[in-house]
Write an enzyme that holds these catalytic residues in place. Structure first.
Site, PDB file in Angstrom:
ATOM      1  N   VAL A   1       0.356  -1.330   0.012  1.00  0.00           N
ATOM      2  CA  VAL A   1      -0.228  -0.401   0.282  1.00  0.00           C
ATOM      3  C   VAL A   1       0.956   1.624  -0.584  1.00  0.00           C
ATOM      4  O   VAL A   1       0.598   2.072  -0.508  1.00  0.00           O
ATOM      5  CB  VAL A   1      -1.140   0.066   0.920  1.00  0.00           C
ATOM      6  CG1 VAL A   1      -1.581   1.390   1.347  1.00  0.00           C
ATOM      7  CG2 VAL A   1      -1.973  -0.831   1.376  1.00  0.00           C
TER       8      VAL A   1
ATOM      9  N   VAL B   1       2.547   2.006  -3.499  1.00  0.00           N
ATOM     10  CA  VAL B   1       1.181   3.049  -4.348  1.00  0.00           C
ATOM     11  C   VAL B   1       1.080   3.884  -3.877  1.00  0.00           C
ATOM     12  O   VAL B   1       1.044   5.132  -5.257  1.00  0.00           O
ATOM     13  CB  VAL B   1      -0.280   1.984  -4.254  1.00  0.00           C
ATOM     14  CG1 VAL B   1      -0.978   2.782  -4.885  1.00  0.00           C
ATOM     15  CG2 VAL B   1       0.093   0.364  -4.454  1.00  0.00           C
ATOM     16  N   HIS B   2       1.234   4.364  -2.512  1.00  0.00           N
ATOM     17  CA  HIS B   2       0.401   5.294  -2.028  1.00  0.00           C
ATOM     18  C   HIS B   2       2.097   6.818  -2.434  1.00  0.00           C
ATOM     19  O   HIS B   2       1.862   7.275  -2.927  1.00  0.00           O
ATOM     20  CB  HIS B   2       1.105   5.459  -0.492  1.00  0.00           C
ATOM     21  CG  HIS B   2       0.956   6.973   0.057  1.00  0.00           C
ATOM     22  ND1 HIS B   2      -0.173   7.862   0.088  1.00  0.00           N
ATOM     23  CD2 HIS B   2       1.057   7.285   1.107  1.00  0.00           C
ATOM     24  CE1 HIS B   2      -0.435   8.636   0.828  1.00  0.00           C
ATOM     25  NE2 HIS B   2       0.995   8.363   2.100  1.00  0.00           N
ATOM     26  N   VAL B   3       2.783   6.311  -2.946  1.00  0.00           N
ATOM     27  CA  VAL B   3       4.328   6.937  -2.574  1.00  0.00           C
ATOM     28  C   VAL B   3       4.142   7.364  -4.248  1.00  0.00           C
ATOM     29  O   VAL B   3       4.802   8.632  -4.700  1.00  0.00           O
ATOM     30  CB  VAL B   3       5.713   5.978  -2.195  1.00  0.00           C
ATOM     31  CG1 VAL B   3       6.897   7.060  -2.423  1.00  0.00           C
ATOM     32  CG2 VAL B   3       5.502   6.433  -0.605  1.00  0.00           C
TER      33      VAL B   3
END
Ligand code: HEM
Ligand code: SF4
Lengths: 210, 306
Positions: free
Chosen positions: A166, A169-171
């Site tokens: 996660v 994906v966030h970064v």
């Protein structure tokens, strides 16, 4: 909040401090945890002064993470509730990935992807915290049976891999959508960024509702 | 136990690469003949003596087990069970508990610290304490509930099968001390053969289910028991009937980890590829103009979207 022309305030200094503290802890947890996850990553323990130190400090980082994330959670949860539009937005995810945002529904303060990151982090941190307590043998070795610890360590391991996923994906999303990092660094985004990615939010702001 | 025997290591925790393979050595085993044990605890005292361990004094717990459980400074423990078969007799089953030195050691499989657990060519599984980080994973890996992590120095401890003595051609201290010959030490082959004779003898005395405990679920062990009731090992203070590395431990330490790491790496690479193929999502000048206009002129009507 003070408004410079063309800039839209997005995060207060306190919100930013809260976010970056949480981010630092998550990274420290990932590095110290991964050192015990696989032999090929044991070298990461040297960042913390060796295997024993990494083992000892990791759960304490976790405790602080839980506290820091709890503040972040209550700060952001109101804007992260799922709506019909989010389901439609997810349906148009191909257009999002193709940078064709004209074809997706207008987005409020957070889009569906951001909300999924928020809830993914929330649940995974809770799972990591409680499974982490069960395997925190330095203090809690006698509180649970070995069979329980076996389940907990497996759950912790899988949840750790999931939260790192996660995080990636966030970064990536924050780098890919240019102008996003600025919001968390300087606290404001450009009007164009808000128009392009969060038009419903900008509209509410123009109406003076935010 | 400091590691003086690196040429003899065949397996090393959390390590890749080939172990040295120049020496040949015979497999050893300790045979504990429960039917000949009188529960004098000479072995337990000899273990403390040789390894120079002084466990904390505990309280009387209403049983002959003393201390009540294995602990970081008690590597072997006599466990006493009063068993009453249907015929009204009383059998006092006394089992010397301690590390079984599995051929397939769950502790070694679970350990994340390179070289904190090793297996020697002769079959002995040894903890190399200076490399131990005190995580307690070995406790979760062990099918026999043997390792104990110290609250003081955060190191895990268990019976070393006197690897230091054995490497110098001596028998383990407990074997040396036993007054009845209930503990024997030698090659695994000899011990298995001798156990066979003992089992025959016990059978001829009415113990129809006498047998050797050398559980194959962990690949066999280098500490074996002769049991009068080999059909029910758990009678002996909970000796596991069919020990094996727990499936949860196998799942945790199996393919999951390399697959998870590969998936994480693949996700990062996918991000890179996406950047190269689709490019970053950049705010255009017309976005800025439209955004500013909305801020200056008010919200207007939401656009109708599909
Ligand atoms: C939230 C509170 C957390 C607590 C209380 C906690 C506690 C623990 C404990 C006790 C261990 C065993 C090693 C040791 O004793 O240090 C461990 C291992 C580990 N932790 Fe955490 N942890 C937490 C959060 C996290 C997070 C957020 C991550 C990932 C970003 C993480 C990743 C790992 C990994 C990868 C391992 C090694 C697992 C394995 O060996 O398979 N932990 N954790
Ligand atoms: S406590 Fe020590 S020996 Fe046991 S698994 Fe952890 S590092 Fe290895």
């Amino acid at each position: 909040m003070r408004r410079e022309r063309g800039a839209v305030p997005r995060y207060t200094p306190l919100a930013r401090a809260n976010h970056w503290l949480t981010a630092a802890l998550l990274i420290l947890l990932a590095l110290s945890g991964l050192s015990m996850f696989h032999p090929g990553l044991f070298f990461l323990s040297h960042l913390f002064g060796g295997g024993e130190a990494a083992r000892a400090i990791h759960p304490w980082f976790g405790v602080v993470l839980l506290a820091s994330f709890a503040l972040l959670f209550f700060r952001f949860v109101g804007d992260n509730l799922w709506s019909r539009d989010d389901t439609r937005w997810m349906g148009a995810i191909r257009s999002v990935m193709a940078n064709e945002e004209e074809k997706v529904p207008e987005v409020d303060r957070y889009n569906a992807g951001q909300k999924l990151v928020f809830w993914g982090m929330t649940w995974l941190i809770l799972i990591l915290f409680f499974s982490g307590l069960v395997i925190w043998d330095a203090y809690f070795a006698t509180y649970t049976a070995i069979e329980t610890k076996r389940i907990a360590v497996l759950v912790h391991s899988v949840a750790a891999a999931a939260i790192i996923w996660v995080w990636i994906v966030h970064v990536y999303a924050s780098l890919w959508v240019r102008g996003t990092v600025r919001g968390m660094m300087r606290g404001s985004v450009t009007a164009g960024w808000a128009w392009r990615h969060h038009r419903k939010w900008l509209r509410a702001m123009a109406r003076g509702e935010r | 136990m400091a590691n003086e025997q690196s040429l003899d290591i065949v397996r090393r925790s959390a390590s890749t690469g080939d172990p040295p393979d120049i020496r040949k050595e015979q497999q050893v085993a300790k045979l504990i003949d429960v039917s000949r044990c009188i529960g004098c605890k000479a072995c337990q005292a000899a273990c403390m003596e040789w390894n120079n361990l002084r466990p904390e004094m505990e309280h009387f717990e209403g049983s002959y087990d003393n201390p009540a459980d294995l602990n970081p400074a008690t590597w072997t423990l006599m466990r006493f069970t009063e068993y009453e078969p249907e015929d009204g007799h009383l059998e006092w089953l006394i089992r010397k508990d301690g590390c079984m030195h599995c051929a397939d050691p769950g502790c070694l499989k679970a350990c994340p610290a390179p070289g904190a657990i090793v297996q020697y060519r002769n079959g002995i599984v040894d903890f190399i304490s200076e490399a131990c980080i005190g995580c307690g994973y070995c406790v979760k890996g062990c099918p026999f509930n043997i390792p104990r992590v110290s609250k003081v120095d955060h190191k895990s401890y268990k019976c070393s099968l006197c690897s230091d003595r054995v490497s110098a051609g001596l028998e383990p201290a407990c074997v040396k001390a036993c007054p009845t010959g209930a503990i024997l030490f030698g090659t695994k082959e000899d011990m298995t053969q001798w156990a066979g004779e003992r089992v025959e003898d016990l059978k001829s005395r009415g113990y129809a289910h006498a047998g050797l405990y050398d559980p194959q679920g962990v690949g066999g062990t280098h500490v074996m028991y002769v049991l009068h009731h080999a059909d029910r090992p758990s009678l002996y203070a909970g000796l596991p009937d069919k020990p094996k590395i727990d499936p949860l431990v196998q799942a945790w330490k199996g393919v999951f980890k390399p697959v998870a790491l590969a998936a994480l790496a693949a996700t990062a690479v996918a991000g890179f590829v996406h950047w190269v193929v689709r490019g970053p999502n950049e705010v255009q000048p017309e976005d800025e103009a439209a955004g500013r206009k909305m801020l200056d002129d008010g919200p207007g009507k939401p656009e109708a979207k599909q």
